[in-house]
Scaffold this active site. Sequence first.
Site, PDB file in Angstrom:
ATOM      1  CD  GLU A   1      -7.366  -4.141  -1.633  1.00 19.91           C
ATOM      2  OE1 GLU A   1      -7.628  -4.811  -0.611  1.00 19.91           O
ATOM      3  OE2 GLU A   1      -6.499  -3.262  -1.663  1.00 19.91           O
TER       4      GLU A   1
ATOM      5  CB  SER B   1      -9.588  -1.038   4.166  1.00 23.26           C
ATOM      6  OG  SER B   1      -8.323  -0.418   4.084  1.00 23.26           O
ATOM      7  CB  SER B   2      -5.669  -2.019   7.969  1.00 23.53           C
ATOM      8  OG  SER B   2      -6.031  -3.317   8.379  1.00 23.53           O
TER       9      SER B   2
ATOM     10  N   GLY C   1       1.120  -0.696   5.140  1.00 25.67           N
ATOM     11  CA  GLY C   1       1.619  -1.712   6.051  1.00 25.67           C
ATOM     12  C   GLY C   1       0.624  -2.767   6.457  1.00 25.67           C
ATOM     13  N   GLY C   2      -0.405  -3.030   5.628  1.00 24.23           N
ATOM     14  CA  GLY C   2      -1.348  -4.078   5.994  1.00 24.23           C
ATOM     15  C   GLY C   2      -1.968  -3.808   7.356  1.00 24.23           C
TER      16      GLY C   2
ATOM     17  CG  ASN D   1      -4.483  -6.700  -0.532  1.00 20.02           C
ATOM     18  OD1 ASN D   1      -4.317  -6.205   0.570  1.00 20.02           O
ATOM     19  ND2 ASN D   1      -4.776  -7.971  -0.686  1.00 20.02           N
TER      20      ASN D   1
ATOM     21  CB  THR E   1      -0.987  -0.028   1.193  1.00 17.13           C
ATOM     22  OG1 THR E   1      -1.745  -1.236   1.133  1.00 17.13           O
ATOM     23  CG2 THR E   1      -1.936   1.142   1.202  1.00 17.13           C
TER      24      THR E   1
END
Length: 571
Positions: free
Chosen positions: A421, A453-454, A473-474, A402, A382
């Site tokens: 995604e 999503s984060s 960073g996920g 993603n 990301t």
Amino acid sequence: MKLALRWHVLLIGFVLGTSGAFAAVRPASSTSAAPLAQRPGHAGIASANALATEAGFEVLAKGGNAFDAAVAVASTLSVVEPESSGIGGGFMATMHLAADNRNVFIDAREAAPAAVNPKDYLNPDGTPNRDTALKGPLSAGIPGEPAGLVWIARHYGKLPLAVSLAPAIRTARDGFKPDVRLLGAIQDEQKNLERWPASAAIFLPGGKPPAAGELWRDPEQARTLALLAQYGDSGFYSGETAQKLVDAVRAAGGNWSLQDLASYRVKERLPITVDYRGYKIITAPPPSSGGVAIAEILNILSGFDLDHLDQAHRVHLVIEAMRRAFRDHNDYLGDPDFVKMPLDMLLSPYYADGLRQTILPDKATPSSMLAPSNGQDPGMHTTHFSIIDADGNMVAITSTVNYILGSTFVAQGTGVLLNDEMDDFALVPNKPNVYGLLGSKANAPEPGKRMLSSMSPSIVIGPDRTAVIGSPGGSTIITQVLEGILAFIDGGDAHQVAAKKRFHHQYQPDVVSVEPGAFDPKTSQALTRMGYTLKEREPWGFMNVVIWDRRSNKLDAASDPRRPDGLGKVQ
């Protein structure tokens, strides 16, 4: 078991009772003293690539505002940083409109196609099929970034879309020299890229990855961007580009339709706002889980005097707050257009009071005592950029395809690298995705639904300083942004905030990821005695921060120093 019982009693009782780095600042014409400045008079941009940051300044110089600059930065990142983001993916934006002192949130997240079938992501034994979830056309949701860029330009920008997209079109057409991160991503994903002829043609010219220093062009993406610039939404979601996208996806075994593209819509949502120690944090609502988790953590921490604790006990409390917020993330959150979520509860300071009572003063709470599950190591993809313009407009955008290079699938004739995604859905309830995050039916795939999503693009407004902050960073996005906010509140400048050593806990696995040097030996020993398992891992994240000191009326911009191509610049 008494602790677990206490947790559930508190939870139920509440329910019943009551989400190439480059930074630069252009010079100010003057510096003002008190009272606090109302507008900076100059601009700051921090992004993951020098070409993208300069694209933003190019558009500002042509009379654009922060929102026009955001279109330029995002579209240029699509060209020069495809391993992290692009027009085949989506983004979330937290924005501040200075003229009317208003905050807005733009949801340009990808959506599931109408023909989505959860069985496509299962192996015969019922376990998750990571290949279909992460590689090829079945892994791709309907892109939201093109529509999001058009929306921002039309509703908030000052310039024609063609002007804001011009730097990206030029860069794709005339070429650029890929940085070490893009070259490394292509090498890492070479075998997957080779599976798709259009991907190999772009990323593996002559059958091999580009060489360092070699000029790299993407004429097909230049044409797609040019059609977007000329026709707006219809230049991507209908007509020539849409037909090519659908034909390529279906020919490779995917299930998109022209109607999927035609029906995609950007959504404006109210951002989440939380007050913490005199600071107002404006952040992402669902379908991001980031703002809810950050707000919940800050609400828990507000009951502790962190300033008067030693490092070990301060970290202990932060980890325990992280643990509880991620547990709620897994259980409750999803697309608000499909799922009813107890946000009033999760964001309530009274709920935080109850969670705080479950934290022991100097002992870790094993996640197994809250609920059992499994997870794995989070990934690092990301991108994020931050902008403040001369008038005080602010943009925090986190954009993604993603995983590294998304699906690795390029749609023939478009230059569009599609996202992967679909893996962000809970394809198999309570089984971890590639980032180790768990999910319930709230985040199960459905036609048109947006995956959780984060992403946590945030704006922090304090008594005399303001920050625009975010990171890729996920699952670690949430904790990175949280720790960046805390560092800013503690007085850190942009470089200190971006450089601060990190730690991360996401409920499962029950391990504290620790960046080398984050803790001194004494702190590490104390945390181990409290019952924590510490796991050192390579540095992570790519935070980009712009800070406005309203006392001196100066801007400070910084990109994460952890990346080998990172660069912070003031001029």
